[in-house]
Motif scaffolding. Structure first.
Motif, PDB file in Angstrom:
ATOM      1  N   LEU A 117       1.123  -1.381  -0.274  1.00  0.00           N
ATOM      2  CA  LEU A 117       0.153  -0.121   0.175  1.00  0.00           C
ATOM      3  C   LEU A 117       0.961   1.355  -0.112  1.00  0.00           C
ATOM      4  O   LEU A 117       1.434   1.109   1.098  1.00  0.00           O
ATOM      5  N   HIS A 118       1.195   1.814  -1.141  1.00  0.00           N
ATOM      6  CA  HIS A 118       2.236   3.069  -1.700  1.00  0.00           C
ATOM      7  C   HIS A 118       1.285   4.665  -0.717  1.00  0.00           C
ATOM      8  O   HIS A 118       0.248   4.214  -1.433  1.00  0.00           O
ATOM      9  N   VAL A 119       1.354   4.789   0.077  1.00  0.00           N
ATOM     10  CA  VAL A 119       0.716   6.415   0.580  1.00  0.00           C
ATOM     11  C   VAL A 119       1.589   7.447  -0.050  1.00  0.00           C
ATOM     12  O   VAL A 119       2.759   7.781   0.194  1.00  0.00           O
ATOM     13  N   TYR A 120       0.670   8.036  -0.308  1.00  0.00           N
ATOM     14  CA  TYR A 120       1.055  10.131  -0.983  1.00  0.00           C
ATOM     15  C   TYR A 120       0.061  11.180   0.426  1.00  0.00           C
ATOM     16  O   TYR A 120      -1.176  10.374   0.414  1.00  0.00           O
ATOM     17  N   LEU A 121       0.949  11.796   0.782  1.00  0.00           N
ATOM     18  CA  LEU A 121       0.067  13.313   1.748  1.00  0.00           C
ATOM     19  C   LEU A 121       0.129  14.172   0.328  1.00  0.00           C
ATOM     20  O   LEU A 121       1.050  14.340  -0.612  1.00  0.00           O
ATOM     21  N   LEU A 122      -1.473  14.350   0.004  1.00  0.00           N
ATOM     22  CA  LEU A 122      -1.978  15.260  -0.550  1.00  0.00           C
ATOM     23  C   LEU A 122      -2.113  17.191   0.454  1.00  0.00           C
ATOM     24  O   LEU A 122      -3.348  16.891   0.724  1.00  0.00           O
ATOM     25  N   ILE A 123      -0.951  17.849   0.298  1.00  0.00           N
ATOM     26  CA  ILE A 123      -1.457  19.316   0.812  1.00  0.00           C
ATOM     27  C   ILE A 123      -1.597  20.259  -0.146  1.00  0.00           C
ATOM     28  O   ILE A 123      -0.737  19.743  -0.951  1.00  0.00           O
ATOM     29  N   GLY A 124      -1.945  21.151   0.226  1.00  0.00           N
ATOM     30  CA  GLY A 124      -1.685  22.919  -0.059  1.00  0.00           C
ATOM     31  C   GLY A 124      -2.700  23.707  -0.106  1.00  0.00           C
ATOM     32  O   GLY A 124      -3.658  23.481   1.301  1.00  0.00           O
ATOM     33  N   GLN A 125      -3.594  24.605  -0.902  1.00  0.00           N
ATOM     34  CA  GLN A 125      -4.569  25.561  -1.095  1.00  0.00           C
ATOM     35  C   GLN A 125      -5.731  24.822  -1.542  1.00  0.00           C
ATOM     36  O   GLN A 125      -5.786  23.816  -2.072  1.00  0.00           O
ATOM     37  N   THR A 140      -0.584   0.995   8.572  1.00  0.00           N
ATOM     38  CA  THR A 140      -0.874   0.614   7.943  1.00  0.00           C
ATOM     39  C   THR A 140      -0.220   0.097   6.104  1.00  0.00           C
ATOM     40  O   THR A 140      -0.719  -0.229   5.388  1.00  0.00           O
ATOM     41  N   GLY A 141       0.396   1.489   5.682  1.00  0.00           N
ATOM     42  CA  GLY A 141       1.490   1.235   4.456  1.00  0.00           C
ATOM     43  C   GLY A 141       2.244   1.896   4.584  1.00  0.00           C
ATOM     44  O   GLY A 141       3.288   1.854   5.220  1.00  0.00           O
ATOM     45  N   THR A 142       2.876   1.947   3.384  1.00  0.00           N
ATOM     46  CA  THR A 142       4.196   2.408   3.024  1.00  0.00           C
ATOM     47  C   THR A 142       4.385   3.917   2.049  1.00  0.00           C
ATOM     48  O   THR A 142       4.052   3.895   1.243  1.00  0.00           O
ATOM     49  N   LEU A 143       4.807   4.613   3.150  1.00  0.00           N
ATOM     50  CA  LEU A 143       4.838   5.955   2.528  1.00  0.00           C
ATOM     51  C   LEU A 143       5.963   6.719   1.739  1.00  0.00           C
ATOM     52  O   LEU A 143       7.303   6.109   1.795  1.00  0.00           O
ATOM     53  N   LYS A 144       5.027   6.788   0.597  1.00  0.00           N
ATOM     54  CA  LYS A 144       6.267   7.454  -0.737  1.00  0.00           C
ATOM     55  C   LYS A 144       6.545   8.237  -1.458  1.00  0.00           C
ATOM     56  O   LYS A 144       7.023   8.439  -2.230  1.00  0.00           O
ATOM     57  N   GLY A 145       5.686   9.336  -0.977  1.00  0.00           N
ATOM     58  CA  GLY A 145       6.020  10.338  -1.442  1.00  0.00           C
ATOM     59  C   GLY A 145       4.947  11.974  -0.512  1.00  0.00           C
ATOM     60  O   GLY A 145       4.213  11.394  -0.268  1.00  0.00           O
ATOM     61  N   ASP A 195       9.856  10.554   9.545  1.00  0.00           N
ATOM     62  CA  ASP A 195      11.097   9.664   9.685  1.00  0.00           C
ATOM     63  C   ASP A 195      11.460   9.007   8.863  1.00  0.00           C
ATOM     64  O   ASP A 195      12.231   7.921   8.508  1.00  0.00           O
ATOM     65  N   ALA A 196      11.352  10.934   7.463  1.00  0.00           N
ATOM     66  CA  ALA A 196      11.517   9.534   5.948  1.00  0.00           C
ATOM     67  C   ALA A 196      13.009  10.481   5.276  1.00  0.00           C
ATOM     68  O   ALA A 196      12.486  11.720   4.427  1.00  0.00           O
ATOM     69  N   PRO A 197      13.663  10.152   5.878  1.00  0.00           N
ATOM     70  CA  PRO A 197      14.885  11.333   4.943  1.00  0.00           C
ATOM     71  C   PRO A 197      14.652  11.711   3.075  1.00  0.00           C
ATOM     72  O   PRO A 197      14.994  12.973   3.236  1.00  0.00           O
ATOM     73  N   GLY A 198      14.646  11.101   2.362  1.00  0.00           N
ATOM     74  CA  GLY A 198      14.628  11.090   1.108  1.00  0.00           C
ATOM     75  C   GLY A 198      13.274  10.672   1.005  1.00  0.00           C
ATOM     76  O   GLY A 198      13.359  11.138  -0.598  1.00  0.00           O
ATOM     77  N   LEU A 199      12.113  11.096   1.428  1.00  0.00           N
ATOM     78  CA  LEU A 199      10.720  11.037   0.876  1.00  0.00           C
ATOM     79  C   LEU A 199      11.007  11.846   0.218  1.00  0.00           C
ATOM     80  O   LEU A 199      10.954  13.434   0.236  1.00  0.00           O
TER      81      LEU A 199
END
Length: 248
Positions: free
Chosen positions: A19-27, A132-137, A169-173
């Motif tokens: 499960l590839h997780v992406y965080l989507l933020i902004g305006q 539950t997933g892996t942070l990918k970007g 805790d994801a240095p090269g995210l």
């Protein structure tokens, strides 16, 4: 037996590493202001959305519906996450996508700095998803509200990337910033991000069209999402090649 007040079970998302997780933020463009069709209101197969109870549900427009900082639900429409998810799932066998969408229309970059509510919520929800997933970007679309005061935007963006990576805790995210509609003073700085911070990219707004001064129309919103996917893949493949050079 389930009681009425028991939380509903999360959607079946499969193993954590798949499960590839992406965080989507902004305006507002990340919150989503483009109209979508009835067909586009259906769930994206293989994609999940973190809901307001921190559970996974099938991902469907409007993707910013569960943002803990959003404006009214009626304002949330299609954002780049829709076509981004479709593009990222193409040719990815056995992988599903988890989207954490927490945008707020009209917000300035200063409101996203470490220690603010917007920042804290982004980090909190991304951490929940990472259980539950892996942070990918991270996908970032913001800049319109800083148009009147573009000075130092790149510096603030650089700090944001560094803070998020540290706190997650994801240095090269991988971090990809999207350009805004017709605002060279901000867009030029966004384009410099890849040369400033390793493993970052940008999604160009060149040739995209807007419905008003700021908000991309449906066709352009989908194109923007595809450009985000392309930029994310580019950063990820630079990492896979063991390159510690700055991703161009």
């Amino acid at each position: 037996t389930l009681h009425a007040d028991d939380p509903a079970p999360s959607a079946e998302v499969g193993p954590k590493e798949k499960l590839h997780v992406y965080l989507l933020i902004g305006q507002s463009n990340m919150a989503g202001r483009a109209p979508f069709t009835e067909k586009e209101a259906g769930a994206v197969e293989g994609a999940f959305l973190l809901d307001d109870k921190d559970r996974w549900e099938p991902a469907k427009n409007p993707l910013n519906r569960h943002s803990t900082i959003r404006k009214g639900l009626g304002m949330q429409k299609m954002n780049p996450g829709y076509s981004f998810a479709q593009a990222m799932l193409k040719g990815q066998d056995g992988v599903s996508l988890g989207l954490v969408v927490n945008a707020k229309g009209g917000s300035k970059i200063e409101q996203w700095a470490k220690g603010t509510k917007f920042y804290d919520e982004a980090v909190r929800r991304a951490k929940v998803a990472a259980e539950t997933g892996t942070l990918k970007g991270i996908l970032w679309h913001q800049g319109e509200s800083n148009g009147g005061n573009p000075e130092g935007y790149l510096e603030k963006l650089k700090s944001l990337v560094e803070d998020l990576r540290k706190d997650l805790d994801a240095p090269g995210l991988p971090f990809v910033a999207g350009q805004v509609n017709n605002l060279p003073a901000i867009n030029d700085q966004i384009a410099k991000l890849p040369g400033t911070v390793p493993f970052t990219g940008f999604a160009s707004s060149e040739g995209l069209t807007a419905m008003d001064r700021w908000h991309f129309d449906a066709k352009s919103m989908k194109l923007l999402g595809e450009r985000y996917a392309e930029a994310v893949r580019k950063v990820q493949s630079a990492q896979d090649n063991g390159s510690d050079k700055k991703s161009r």
